[in-house]
Design a protein around this motif. Sequence first.
Motif, PDB file in Angstrom:
ATOM      1  N   TRP A 162       0.808  -1.210   0.000  1.00 27.38           N
ATOM      2  CA  TRP A 162       0.000   0.000   0.000  1.00 27.38           C
ATOM      3  C   TRP A 162       0.850   1.272   0.000  1.00 27.38           C
ATOM      4  O   TRP A 162       1.994   1.275   0.426  1.00 27.38           O
ATOM      5  CB  TRP A 162      -0.965   0.020   1.190  1.00 27.38           C
ATOM      6  CG  TRP A 162      -0.408  -0.385   2.520  1.00 27.38           C
ATOM      7  CD1 TRP A 162      -0.651  -1.541   3.188  1.00 27.38           C
ATOM      8  CD2 TRP A 162       0.481   0.374   3.376  1.00 27.38           C
ATOM      9  NE1 TRP A 162       0.010  -1.553   4.394  1.00 27.38           N
ATOM     10  CE2 TRP A 162       0.719  -0.392   4.533  1.00 27.38           C
ATOM     11  CE3 TRP A 162       1.096   1.616   3.267  1.00 27.38           C
ATOM     12  CZ2 TRP A 162       1.542   0.041   5.574  1.00 27.38           C
ATOM     13  CZ3 TRP A 162       1.933   2.062   4.300  1.00 27.38           C
ATOM     14  CH2 TRP A 162       2.134   1.260   5.434  1.00 27.38           C
ATOM     15  N   GLY A 163       0.235   2.330  -0.517  1.00 23.81           N
ATOM     16  CA  GLY A 163       0.821   3.662  -0.393  1.00 23.81           C
ATOM     17  C   GLY A 163       1.944   3.981  -1.357  1.00 23.81           C
ATOM     18  O   GLY A 163       2.451   5.102  -1.362  1.00 23.81           O
ATOM     19  N   LYS A 164       2.331   3.051  -2.189  1.00 22.39           N
ATOM     20  CA  LYS A 164       3.376   3.293  -3.174  1.00 22.39           C
ATOM     21  C   LYS A 164       2.743   3.407  -4.555  1.00 22.39           C
ATOM     22  O   LYS A 164       1.616   2.976  -4.777  1.00 22.39           O
ATOM     23  CB  LYS A 164       4.396   2.152  -3.159  1.00 22.39           C
ATOM     24  CG  LYS A 164       5.063   1.941  -1.808  1.00 22.39           C
ATOM     25  CD  LYS A 164       5.911   0.681  -1.798  1.00 22.39           C
ATOM     26  CE  LYS A 164       6.488   0.419  -0.407  1.00 22.39           C
ATOM     27  NZ  LYS A 164       7.236  -0.846  -0.332  1.00 22.39           N
ATOM     28  N   LEU A 165       3.471   3.980  -5.466  1.00 25.73           N
ATOM     29  CA  LEU A 165       3.030   4.054  -6.849  1.00 25.73           C
ATOM     30  C   LEU A 165       3.813   3.025  -7.654  1.00 25.73           C
ATOM     31  O   LEU A 165       5.048   3.005  -7.607  1.00 25.73           O
ATOM     32  CB  LEU A 165       3.293   5.457  -7.398  1.00 25.73           C
ATOM     33  CG  LEU A 165       2.262   6.055  -8.354  1.00 25.73           C
ATOM     34  CD1 LEU A 165       0.894   6.109  -7.711  1.00 25.73           C
ATOM     35  CD2 LEU A 165       2.706   7.445  -8.801  1.00 25.73           C
ATOM     36  N   TYR A 166       3.086   2.159  -8.367  1.00 26.50           N
ATOM     37  CA  TYR A 166       3.705   1.100  -9.165  1.00 26.50           C
ATOM     38  C   TYR A 166       3.325   1.272 -10.628  1.00 26.50           C
ATOM     39  O   TYR A 166       2.155   1.539 -10.936  1.00 26.50           O
ATOM     40  CB  TYR A 166       3.219  -0.284  -8.716  1.00 26.50           C
ATOM     41  CG  TYR A 166       3.516  -0.628  -7.285  1.00 26.50           C
ATOM     42  CD1 TYR A 166       4.720  -1.214  -6.920  1.00 26.50           C
ATOM     43  CD2 TYR A 166       2.570  -0.375  -6.289  1.00 26.50           C
ATOM     44  CE1 TYR A 166       4.984  -1.533  -5.599  1.00 26.50           C
ATOM     45  CE2 TYR A 166       2.828  -0.694  -4.974  1.00 26.50           C
ATOM     46  CZ  TYR A 166       4.043  -1.273  -4.628  1.00 26.50           C
ATOM     47  OH  TYR A 166       4.298  -1.581  -3.326  1.00 26.50           O
ATOM     48  N   LEU A 167       4.266   1.128 -11.512  1.00 28.84           N
ATOM     49  CA  LEU A 167       3.943   1.103 -12.927  1.00 28.84           C
ATOM     50  C   LEU A 167       2.988  -0.061 -13.171  1.00 28.84           C
ATOM     51  O   LEU A 167       3.272  -1.206 -12.818  1.00 28.84           O
ATOM     52  CB  LEU A 167       5.225   0.947 -13.742  1.00 28.84           C
ATOM     53  CG  LEU A 167       5.123   1.251 -15.239  1.00 28.84           C
ATOM     54  CD1 LEU A 167       4.806   2.729 -15.468  1.00 28.84           C
ATOM     55  CD2 LEU A 167       6.424   0.865 -15.936  1.00 28.84           C
ATOM     56  N   THR A 168       1.852   0.219 -13.776  1.00 30.74           N
ATOM     57  CA  THR A 168       0.793  -0.782 -13.906  1.00 30.74           C
ATOM     58  C   THR A 168       1.245  -2.002 -14.693  1.00 30.74           C
ATOM     59  O   THR A 168       0.885  -3.138 -14.357  1.00 30.74           O
ATOM     60  CB  THR A 168      -0.442  -0.152 -14.572  1.00 30.74           C
ATOM     61  OG1 THR A 168      -0.921   0.900 -13.725  1.00 30.74           O
ATOM     62  CG2 THR A 168      -1.547  -1.162 -14.788  1.00 30.74           C
ATOM     63  N   SER A 169       2.031  -1.795 -15.723  1.00 30.10           N
ATOM     64  CA  SER A 169       2.480  -2.925 -16.541  1.00 30.10           C
ATOM     65  C   SER A 169       3.289  -3.923 -15.723  1.00 30.10           C
ATOM     66  O   SER A 169       3.274  -5.128 -16.006  1.00 30.10           O
ATOM     67  CB  SER A 169       3.313  -2.428 -17.723  1.00 30.10           C
ATOM     68  OG  SER A 169       4.434  -1.678 -17.282  1.00 30.10           O
ATOM     69  N   ILE A 170       3.977  -3.454 -14.696  1.00 25.55           N
ATOM     70  CA  ILE A 170       4.734  -4.352 -13.814  1.00 25.55           C
ATOM     71  C   ILE A 170       3.798  -5.019 -12.825  1.00 25.55           C
ATOM     72  O   ILE A 170       3.862  -6.234 -12.600  1.00 25.55           O
ATOM     73  CB  ILE A 170       5.842  -3.582 -13.080  1.00 25.55           C
ATOM     74  CG1 ILE A 170       6.893  -3.097 -14.080  1.00 25.55           C
ATOM     75  CG2 ILE A 170       6.500  -4.459 -12.008  1.00 25.55           C
ATOM     76  CD1 ILE A 170       7.993  -2.247 -13.463  1.00 25.55           C
ATOM     77  N   ALA A 171       2.911  -4.246 -12.190  1.00 27.94           N
ATOM     78  CA  ALA A 171       2.000  -4.806 -11.189  1.00 27.94           C
ATOM     79  C   ALA A 171       1.137  -5.907 -11.787  1.00 27.94           C
ATOM     80  O   ALA A 171       0.838  -6.909 -11.123  1.00 27.94           O
ATOM     81  CB  ALA A 171       1.125  -3.705 -10.601  1.00 27.94           C
ATOM     82  N   LYS A 172       0.735  -5.753 -13.041  1.00 25.60           N
ATOM     83  CA  LYS A 172      -0.111  -6.759 -13.680  1.00 25.60           C
ATOM     84  C   LYS A 172       0.629  -8.071 -13.918  1.00 25.60           C
ATOM     85  O   LYS A 172      -0.009  -9.133 -14.064  1.00 25.60           O
ATOM     86  CB  LYS A 172      -0.656  -6.222 -15.004  1.00 25.60           C
ATOM     87  CG  LYS A 172      -1.791  -5.214 -14.857  1.00 25.60           C
ATOM     88  CD  LYS A 172      -2.250  -4.725 -16.212  1.00 25.60           C
ATOM     89  CE  LYS A 172      -3.432  -3.763 -16.112  1.00 25.60           C
ATOM     90  NZ  LYS A 172      -4.696  -4.448 -15.787  1.00 25.60           N
TER      91      LYS A 172
END
Length: 321
Positions: A162-172
């Motif tokens: 939580w609370g962090k920003l992740y590049l969506t392409s990596i999180a997926k």
Amino acid sequence: MKSISIIVPIYNVENYLALCLESLYLQVTPSMEVILVNDGSTDHSLDICKEYKEKYPTTIIINKENGGLSDARNAGTAIATGKYICYLDSDDWLAPNALEQLYNYAEEHQCEVVQGNFYYTYRDHLLLDNRYIPETQAPFVLTRKEAMKELIKNEYIKNFAWGKLYLTSIAKKYPFKKGAYFEDSFWQHHIIQEVEQYGVLSTPLYYYRQRENSISGNFSIRNLDLIKGYEERLKFIEKEYPEYSSLMKKKFWQIATSFYRISQTNPDNWVRQEFQKYWERIQTLYAPSLLIKIQNSWSYQLGQRIYSRLFGQSLKRIERS
């Protein structure tokens, strides 16, 4: 494409959800996508979600059967369309400009992940961990290797998703492990493995509510999953970062030792037995000499301090007004 997709997994948090959502809709960002994942709540949480959708029609609600935190996060991640993802737990809340600060820094420095600091939030006070990064520290960027080392050290980079920003392409690419508690410990090192630039802001941007009935708030059989997550990370580090193998092994043994000792004071016989079985298994797999060294040099009290350090105690206290 939206700038940020905010994913809020929700389960029986009717007393806390309004504050969480109010902090979210007050954010100043170029554009954001709000995804509320109702994970089979049996209280009025879904009704609250619907009320906010009436006020903010672009809100997306996923209403699903209960599958646990990982499953809820995965459901939101699967449909996210923002460039970045931010996970917000439904009993926590954000500082007013949290997403704007994280997003701007990520864009300016081309970071795949950006984190800020956070408060452990109690009814009458806040705790701020400023032992490793003072509040006055200027933002900075870490390489993948530097970030992985800091994750192992568990000082200012922690497992928390939580609370962090992740590049969506990596999180997926990396779904959370369904059915596991402390699921972040199975997940975070895979994310960092994809990072070229990891941004760190010292400013507290997230309020992490401490509840007596929260997953991380009480020691139980659930804590065994945290050790198992660290064991998986140890295997990963030994393969991908052998130069950090000793550091990771020491961290694993510190946690395993302290948790085992704490478990043996638990009144639940089943908890004691399960930790005992795991303890016996890992003794046959990992360096006995290191185990003996730690057993001889780490007192029970120090083990307790390790546990407290993991869950945010002994930090800077700030009275809440």
